[in-house]
Design a protein around this motif. Structure first.
Motif, PDB file in Angstrom:
ATOM      1  N   GLU A  99      -6.818  10.300  -4.105  1.00 41.97           N
ATOM      2  CA  GLU A  99      -6.386   8.925  -3.875  1.00 41.97           C
ATOM      3  C   GLU A  99      -5.279   8.857  -2.833  1.00 41.97           C
ATOM      4  O   GLU A  99      -5.257   7.962  -1.986  1.00 41.97           O
ATOM      5  N   ARG A 103      -5.384   6.882   0.855  1.00 44.01           N
ATOM      6  CA  ARG A 103      -4.387   5.924   1.351  1.00 44.01           C
ATOM      7  C   ARG A 103      -3.892   6.328   2.729  1.00 44.01           C
ATOM      8  O   ARG A 103      -3.767   5.498   3.638  1.00 44.01           O
ATOM      9  N   ILE A 152      -8.820  -3.607   0.191  1.00 44.79           N
ATOM     10  CA  ILE A 152      -7.796  -3.648  -0.858  1.00 44.79           C
ATOM     11  C   ILE A 152      -6.422  -3.869  -0.253  1.00 44.79           C
ATOM     12  O   ILE A 152      -5.605  -4.638  -0.764  1.00 44.79           O
ATOM     13  N   ARG A 153      -6.147  -3.221   0.868  1.00 41.35           N
ATOM     14  CA  ARG A 153      -4.834  -3.346   1.497  1.00 41.35           C
ATOM     15  C   ARG A 153      -4.634  -4.725   2.116  1.00 41.35           C
ATOM     16  O   ARG A 153      -3.515  -5.224   2.195  1.00 41.35           O
ATOM     17  N   TYR A 179      -9.611  -4.375  -6.065  1.00 37.73           N
ATOM     18  CA  TYR A 179      -8.236  -4.179  -6.538  1.00 37.73           C
ATOM     19  C   TYR A 179      -7.762  -2.732  -6.392  1.00 37.73           C
ATOM     20  O   TYR A 179      -6.706  -2.475  -5.833  1.00 37.73           O
ATOM     21  N   ARG A 180      -8.525  -1.769  -6.903  1.00 36.47           N
ATOM     22  CA  ARG A 180      -8.128  -0.368  -6.822  1.00 36.47           C
ATOM     23  C   ARG A 180      -9.355   0.529  -6.709  1.00 36.47           C
ATOM     24  O   ARG A 180     -10.411   0.237  -7.255  1.00 36.47           O
ATOM     25  N   VAL A 182     -10.412   4.329  -7.839  1.00 37.52           N
ATOM     26  CA  VAL A 182      -9.989   5.330  -8.825  1.00 37.52           C
ATOM     27  C   VAL A 182     -10.928   6.525  -8.737  1.00 37.52           C
ATOM     28  O   VAL A 182     -12.150   6.365  -8.778  1.00 37.52           O
ATOM     29  N   ARG A 220      -3.620 -11.881  -5.049  1.00 34.43           N
ATOM     30  CA  ARG A 220      -3.894 -10.887  -6.088  1.00 34.43           C
ATOM     31  C   ARG A 220      -3.669 -11.480  -7.477  1.00 34.43           C
ATOM     32  O   ARG A 220      -2.667 -12.151  -7.725  1.00 34.43           O
ATOM     33  N   ALA A 226      -5.396  -0.055 -13.806  1.00 34.12           N
ATOM     34  CA  ALA A 226      -6.657   0.366 -13.196  1.00 34.12           C
ATOM     35  C   ALA A 226      -7.181   1.664 -13.802  1.00 34.12           C
ATOM     36  O   ALA A 226      -8.377   1.777 -14.118  1.00 34.12           O
TER      37      ALA A 226
END
Length: 326
Positions: A99, A103, A152-153, A179-180, A182, A220, A226
């Motif tokens: 993860e 990013r 997402i960003r 949202y996320r 995972v 948001r 998450a």
């Protein structure tokens, strides 16, 4: 001003290229005086770059480590190498960093020139890792990861084609607020708010296709945790039975024995934990609990205790020690 900025960036690039430079060497490389070098060093220090200056033989200017990581300057070759490495790490070839790598890769990809992006694609496309040779349909293209990470960003609504589990499951278009992302082992999941179903949902990325950013921004929403949401979705929700078992072993020990995608493990003091897992067969759950090798107490459902007892009796008979071994 432009000339000063260019010179300061050139100085920073030189300081990153080798451990120590004398003032005279830097001045010669940049075609300026040593006084200009001293002023530019002070400018970099004000920007947060920890530059040390030492006197005497072997002394000079040295870029050191600081409290925070300042911006780095990468040449073309370095940028390609970093991007390829991040793609491999995001794909799961480096344990525990998927993860974070994604990013970092999404930030780098946003600034990467087209000519370098093509080089990254070429190198990454011709590279495999030993733990990435498993094959199968759960391999996720990095372009899909990046498209969702960018959305997402932003944040920005996306649409995609999604094929649920099952041999005859129909593919349908979904419109979501992402949202996320995972990672669970080598498998990636998207947690998103489904705008049609008006609820939070989990999507396996290997079942997603044709990701499209719609251009619609969104505020948001308050969201569940998450990691916990995805873990429950993949280890409990799809199954007919959900078992809760107290294990007489530290949580860290049990977590090392069973993947997060299979069960949730919560500490219950220093020397015990509560394991929560789903299964369509109580006997299947009982077998896997027994294989952990720890003393276990069934908390829920009550039917699991007889299943464990019956499993023990059958194993004893198979081993020739049960009451009906003949």
């Amino acid at each position: 001003m432009d000339e000063t900025i260019g010179r300061v960036l050139g100085l920073l690039n030189l300081l990153q290229s080798r451990p120590v430079w004398t003032g005279s060497e830097l001045a010669a490389e940049l075609g300026v005086t040593t006084r200009s070098i001293r002023r530019d060093v002070e400018r970099l220090r004000r920007l947060g770059y920890p530059i040390r200056a030492t006197q005497g033989v072997g002394g000079g200017y040295q870029l050191g480590a600081g409290r925070a990581l300042p911006p780095l300057l990468l040449d073309d070759g370095e940028a390609v190498a970093v991007a390829v490495s991040l793609r491999l790490a995001a794909g799961g070839s480096v344990a525990g960093v998927g993860e974070a790598a994604l990013r970092a890769l999404s930030k780098l990809d946003q600034m990467l020139p087209a000519r370098l992006r093509a080089s990254v694609d070429a190198v990454a496309g011709s590279t495999v890792s030993l733990d990435g040779t498993r094959g199968g349909d759960d391999i996720v293209p990095s372009s899909r990861l990046l498209a969702l990470a960018h959305a997402i960003r932003t944040p920005e609504q996306v649409t995609f084609a999604y094929t649920p589990a099952g041999p005859d499951a129909p593919t349908a278009e979904r419109r979501v607020e992402p949202y996320r992302l995972v990672s669970a082992g080598r498998r990636w999941y998207l947690m998103a708010y489904d705008l049609v179903r008006e609820d939070w949902r989990t999507f396996r990325l290997d079942r997603i296709d044709a990701v499209h950013a719609t251009g619609f921004r969104f505020a948001r929403r308050a969201a569940p945790d998450a990691a916990g949401f995805v873990q429950a979705a993949i280890s409990q929700n799809p199954y007919a039975h959900v078992a809760r078992i107290r294990i007489a072993a530290p949580a860290g020990t049990v977590r090392s024995q069973i993947p997060a995608s299979v069960a949730a493990v919560e500490a219950d003091g220093d020397d015990a934990c509560i394991l929560t897992a789903g299964g369509n067969s109580l006997e299947f759950v009982a077998l896997h609990v027994a294989l952990l090798g720890h003393v276990a107490t069934v908390l829920d459902p009550p039917e699991l205790a007889p299943a464990l007892k019956d499993l023990g009796a059958r194993l004893a008979r198979m081993g020739g020690t049960g009451p009906d071994r003949n």
